[in-house]
Design a protein around this motif. Sequence first.
Motif, short mmCIF file in Angstrom:
data_model
loop_
_atom_site.label_atom_id
_atom_site.label_comp_id
_atom_site.label_asym_id
_atom_site.label_seq_id
_atom_site.Cartn_x
_atom_site.Cartn_y
_atom_site.Cartn_z
N ASP A 1 -5.68 -4.74 -2.68
CA ASP A 1 -5.97 -5.00 -4.10
C ASP A 1 -5.49 -3.86 -5.00
O ASP A 1 -4.93 -4.11 -6.07
CB ASP A 1 -7.48 -5.21 -4.29
CG ASP A 1 -7.96 -6.55 -3.74
OD1 ASP A 1 -7.12 -7.46 -3.56
OD2 ASP A 1 -9.17 -6.68 -3.49
N GLU A 2 -5.71 -2.62 -4.57
CA GLU A 2 -5.24 -1.48 -5.37
C GLU A 2 -3.72 -1.49 -5.46
O GLU A 2 -3.15 -1.25 -6.54
CB GLU A 2 -5.71 -0.17 -4.75
CG GLU A 2 -7.19 0.09 -4.89
CD GLU A 2 -7.62 1.35 -4.12
OE1 GLU A 2 -6.78 2.26 -3.92
OE2 GLU A 2 -8.79 1.40 -3.72
N GLY B 1 -5.33 2.63 -1.07
CA GLY B 1 -6.32 2.44 -0.02
C GLY B 1 -6.61 1.00 0.31
O GLY B 1 -7.29 0.73 1.31
N SER B 2 -6.14 0.07 -0.50
CA SER B 2 -6.39 -1.35 -0.23
C SER B 2 -5.25 -2.19 -0.77
O SER B 2 -4.47 -1.73 -1.62
CB SER B 2 -7.71 -1.79 -0.88
OG SER B 2 -7.56 -1.85 -2.29
N GLN C 1 0.82 -1.20 0.00
CA GLN C 1 0.00 0.00 0.00
C GLN C 1 0.87 1.27 0.00
O GLN C 1 0.34 2.37 -0.02
CB GLN C 1 -0.99 -0.02 1.17
CG GLN C 1 -2.10 -1.04 0.90
CD GLN C 1 -3.16 -1.08 1.98
OE1 GLN C 1 -3.27 -2.06 2.69
NE2 GLN C 1 -3.93 -0.02 2.10
N ASP D 1 -6.23 -2.61 9.51
CA ASP D 1 -5.72 -3.87 10.07
C ASP D 1 -4.84 -3.68 11.30
O ASP D 1 -4.40 -4.66 11.90
CB ASP D 1 -4.90 -4.64 9.02
CG ASP D 1 -5.76 -5.52 8.13
OD1 ASP D 1 -6.99 -5.56 8.33
OD2 ASP D 1 -5.19 -6.17 7.24
N LEU E 1 -3.72 2.08 8.93
CA LEU E 1 -4.64 1.19 8.20
C LEU E 1 -5.60 0.49 9.15
O LEU E 1 -5.32 0.35 10.35
CB LEU E 1 -3.84 0.14 7.42
CG LEU E 1 -2.85 0.66 6.38
CD1 LEU E 1 -2.09 -0.49 5.74
CD2 LEU E 1 -3.56 1.50 5.33
#
Length: 189
Positions: free
Chosen positions: A46-47, A43-44, A11, A169, A167
């Motif tokens: 996946d991104e 932001g994620s 990220q 998490d 984040l």
Amino acid sequence: MAEVLLYHHVQGLTDGVRAFADDLRRDGHTVHTPDLFDGRTFGSLDEGMGFVREAGFDALRERGVAAAEGLGPELVYAGLSFGVTAAQKLAQTRPGARGALLMHACIPVTEYGTPWPGGVPVQIHGKEGDEYFAEDLPAARDLAATASAAELFLYPGDQHLFTDASLGDFDADAYRLLLERVRTFLASV
């Protein structure tokens, strides 16, 4: 005091990665935080992975390896998830490493064509229920079993980037414990 080369996760060089580096700096360590994504943050996961695929996984790892060129050889290489790819490669292949901190990931030692160097201590940290770390757990266990000075720490929970306070998490309790263990490690190298 140790000199640490800390590689960010997928990220990017987030405020949470910077805060982790600052925690180590407050202890008197020199911490370098190269930005492999040229200021981009995501932001994620996946991104971030989409960017890595587009930019090229190997190219970004080699950018990380190149970041060590201007620094002396006696470094502790530290990586957070994606950053482990460069940190582990350098710890295994660049002579003079003082240690390695592999957080949220671990690559099979065979990936870099050389055994783990004798006398180079390593700590591996991950969450026991993290689906991403689960893929790396066999490699982490193998490294912990075969390196002369290796420790594998598993924390309860399933958050992946639990050390990044910026984040969702983030796990403050696990982070405090990890930081205590990292401080002990850095004091010993």
